[in-house]
Design an enzyme around this catalytic site. Structure first.
Site, PDB file in Angstrom:
ATOM      1  N   HIS A  89     -37.234   3.495 -40.998  1.00  0.00           N
ATOM      2  CA  HIS A  89     -37.748   3.043 -42.300  1.00  0.00           C
ATOM      3  C   HIS A  89     -38.609   4.146 -42.885  1.00  0.00           C
ATOM      4  CE1 HIS A  89     -39.549   0.794 -45.467  1.00  0.00           C
ATOM      5  NE2 HIS A  89     -40.730   0.672 -44.895  1.00  0.00           N
ATOM      6  N   HIS A  99     -40.444   5.688 -46.851  1.00  0.00           N
ATOM      7  CA  HIS A  99     -40.671   5.514 -48.289  1.00  0.00           C
ATOM      8  C   HIS A  99     -40.296   6.830 -48.971  1.00  0.00           C
ATOM      9  CE1 HIS A  99     -43.667   1.885 -48.064  1.00  0.00           C
ATOM     10  NE2 HIS A  99     -42.629   1.731 -47.269  1.00  0.00           N
ATOM     11  N   ASP A 133     -18.805  10.189 -47.249  1.00  0.00           N
ATOM     12  CA  ASP A 133     -18.744  10.562 -45.832  1.00  0.00           C
ATOM     13  C   ASP A 133     -19.541   9.591 -44.956  1.00  0.00           C
ATOM     14  OD1 ASP A 133     -17.133  12.788 -46.061  1.00  0.00           O
ATOM     15  OD2 ASP A 133     -18.810  14.186 -46.255  1.00  0.00           O
ATOM     16  N   HIS A 179     -39.326  -2.071 -52.613  1.00  0.00           N
ATOM     17  CA  HIS A 179     -39.983  -1.535 -51.410  1.00  0.00           C
ATOM     18  C   HIS A 179     -39.411  -0.154 -51.098  1.00  0.00           C
ATOM     19  CE1 HIS A 179     -41.285  -2.521 -46.962  1.00  0.00           C
ATOM     20  NE2 HIS A 179     -41.595  -1.303 -47.344  1.00  0.00           N
ATOM     21  N   TYR A 211     -12.408  14.366 -38.422  1.00  0.00           N
ATOM     22  CA  TYR A 211     -13.441  15.343 -38.777  1.00  0.00           C
ATOM     23  C   TYR A 211     -14.215  15.769 -37.537  1.00  0.00           C
ATOM     24  CZ  TYR A 211     -17.643  17.252 -40.960  1.00  0.00           C
ATOM     25  OH  TYR A 211     -18.687  18.061 -41.336  1.00  0.00           O
TER      26      TYR A 211
HETATM   27 ZN   LIG Z   1     -42.369   0.170 -45.992  1.00  0.00          ZN
END
Ligand SMILES: [Zn+2]
Length: 233
Positions: free
Chosen positions: A95, A97, A120, A169, A227
């Protein structure tokens, strides 16, 4: 130390987020799961990246109970756990930002596939979730964030679309392990940046033709992939 190798991998993956410039301060977190043990290793909450050691990586069970260390896990742990429970093939979650990915999440717009770089990695657009309801926000917020992602993937294959924009978010991405999840988080940022530039150059730019999209996705993924080298698909 419990799950020594997994903790080392999760620490290295967290540091990769910093190296690629997709996190600032302590924003962002990466976890990895041992499916055999049913245990998750995740960054501790609020510890600066340059001070992190493998011992500080927090290990929890799938209900979020800490089984080792006395540090608190990242506050986003419950979101990661929802993804591990509902997406059975994933081994890592990242995660961030990151700037452009977060801009698209704030705009509440899925990122259309405008080129082969995107194709891809994603079989479709980078999806965006619906907004959380007031009840979800005031309830078990981090768990509900995971639940809204799972709902957004009701008709989307998480194995062919390794990330999402949580509305208002930021991105959550995943992969076969923690390092792969970080790789996909960096790719989502790159895709988001290029899509932004493409739409500045030509606001009427259209998504890639389905044939070209499939050609690029399928030459890297699935039974007919060709690939790269056979050991490194
Ligand atoms: Zn966050």
């Amino acid at each position: 130390m419990l799950l020594h190798d997994l903790r080392k991998d999760v620490l290295a993956a967290n540091l990769e987020l910093v190296r690629h410039g997709v996190v600032v301060f302590t924003f962002g977190n990466v976890s990895g799961i041992s499916r055999e043990e049913g245990l998750v290793a995740i960054k501790p909450s609020g510890v600066p990246y340059d001070e992190l050691t493998p011992e500080q990586i927090v290990v929890t069970d799938l209900e979020g109970r800490v089984v080792d260390t006395n540090l608190r896990p990242s506050s986003d742990l419950a979101t990661h756990l929802e993804l591990y429970k509902h997406f059975p093939n994933i081994g890592g979650v990242a995660h961030t930002h990151s700037e452009y990915g977060t801009a698209w999440a704030q705009a509440k717009r899925a990122i259309p596939c405008l080129g082969t770089t995107h194709a891809d990695y994603f079989r479709g657009p980078v999806p965006v979730t619906p907004d959380l309801t007031p009840e979800e926000i005031s309830g078990d917020y981090e768990k509900e964030t995971g639940a809204v992602i799972v709902r957004a993937f009701r008709d989307i294959d998480p194995d062919a679309n390794p990330g999402v924009l949580v509305a208002g978010h930021a991105p959550f991405c995943w992969g076969k392990d923690a390092a792969d999840a970080v790789h996909n988080a960096v790719i989502v940022e790159y895709i988001a940046r290029m899509a932004t530039h493409t739409l500045v150059v030509n606001p009427d730019a259209k998504p890639l033709a389905r044939e070209l999209h499939d050609k690029h996705f399928l030459r890297k993924h699935g039974p007919r992939a060709y690939y790269g080298q056979p050991d490194h698909k």
